[in-house]
Design a protein around this motif. Sequence first.
Motif, PDB file in Angstrom:
ATOM      1  N   VAL A  29      36.013  39.903  32.965  1.00  0.00           N
ATOM      2  CA  VAL A  29      36.617  39.852  34.292  1.00  0.00           C
ATOM      3  C   VAL A  29      37.939  39.107  34.158  1.00  0.00           C
ATOM      4  O   VAL A  29      38.000  38.048  33.526  1.00  0.00           O
ATOM      5  N   ALA A  30      38.985  39.673  34.749  1.00  0.00           N
ATOM      6  CA  ALA A  30      40.299  39.023  34.751  1.00  0.00           C
ATOM      7  C   ALA A  30      40.863  39.027  36.161  1.00  0.00           C
ATOM      8  O   ALA A  30      40.414  39.798  37.021  1.00  0.00           O
ATOM      9  N   THR A  31      41.835  38.181  36.388  1.00  0.00           N
ATOM     10  CA  THR A  31      42.441  38.092  37.709  1.00  0.00           C
ATOM     11  C   THR A  31      43.922  37.770  37.592  1.00  0.00           C
ATOM     12  O   THR A  31      44.398  37.358  36.531  1.00  0.00           O
ATOM     13  N   GLY A  32      44.618  37.941  38.686  1.00  0.00           N
ATOM     14  CA  GLY A  32      46.026  37.565  38.784  1.00  0.00           C
ATOM     15  C   GLY A  32      46.474  37.706  40.225  1.00  0.00           C
ATOM     16  O   GLY A  32      45.772  38.302  41.053  1.00  0.00           O
ATOM     17  N   LYS A 146      33.741  36.395  30.421  1.00  0.00           N
ATOM     18  CA  LYS A 146      33.375  37.452  29.494  1.00  0.00           C
ATOM     19  C   LYS A 146      31.975  37.167  28.984  1.00  0.00           C
ATOM     20  O   LYS A 146      31.518  36.020  28.965  1.00  0.00           O
ATOM     21  N   ASP A 147      31.304  38.241  28.582  1.00  0.00           N
ATOM     22  CA  ASP A 147      29.958  38.068  28.045  1.00  0.00           C
ATOM     23  C   ASP A 147      29.683  39.173  27.042  1.00  0.00           C
ATOM     24  O   ASP A 147      30.222  40.276  27.139  1.00  0.00           O
ATOM     25  N   PHE A 154      31.565  33.222  28.301  1.00  0.00           N
ATOM     26  CA  PHE A 154      32.710  32.342  28.566  1.00  0.00           C
ATOM     27  C   PHE A 154      33.027  32.418  30.043  1.00  0.00           C
ATOM     28  O   PHE A 154      33.053  33.501  30.622  1.00  0.00           O
ATOM     29  N   THR A 155      33.275  31.286  30.655  1.00  0.00           N
ATOM     30  CA  THR A 155      33.757  31.215  32.029  1.00  0.00           C
ATOM     31  C   THR A 155      34.961  30.292  32.053  1.00  0.00           C
ATOM     32  O   THR A 155      34.924  29.189  31.483  1.00  0.00           O
ATOM     33  N   TYR A 156      36.023  30.720  32.706  1.00  0.00           N
ATOM     34  CA  TYR A 156      37.251  29.940  32.785  1.00  0.00           C
ATOM     35  C   TYR A 156      37.023  28.678  33.573  1.00  0.00           C
ATOM     36  O   TYR A 156      36.394  28.657  34.579  1.00  0.00           O
TER      37      TYR A 156
END
Length: 156
Positions: A29-32, A146-147, A154-156
């Motif tokens: 998962v990404a964001t911006g 991500k997994d 991983f979690t930001y």
Amino acid sequence: MDELTHFNDQNRAKMVDVTDKKITSRFAVATGKIKMHPETLNRIHEGKIKKGDVLAVAQIAGIMAAKQTSSLIPMCHLIPLTGVDIHFEDDNDTTITVTTKVKTKHVTGVEIEAILAAQTALLTIYDMCKAIDRGMLITDVHLVEKDGGKSGHFTY
């Protein structure tokens, strides 16, 4: 800190060999964000951007980008994607946030695909609105989560 894996014994770039890695379900998962004048966001809401439906086009552009990642980023593997989803939220003032989720069942992850999808969706919004707002600002593009695979969750 882990050793860099994209260099061969001559210290030259190489594509990492993933031949022996295990196939697992993976997602990223990404964001911006893109910041703009309030009038620009109003015109997006009202469908009054001359180039068309901004978010519909941005959504397709983001999906297409995820599918083309290995053509754009030299060391990325060609990965069969099993899903790409893109969501848009805004603050009804100046900012649209894009969130992408990319999935695969493969031997390597889809973090770059998710980040590229987010960045491309944001660039598409910019492109479609630049005639009325050249001062838009794209910010905060990053991996959220991500997994899958050896490195796990991983979690930001």
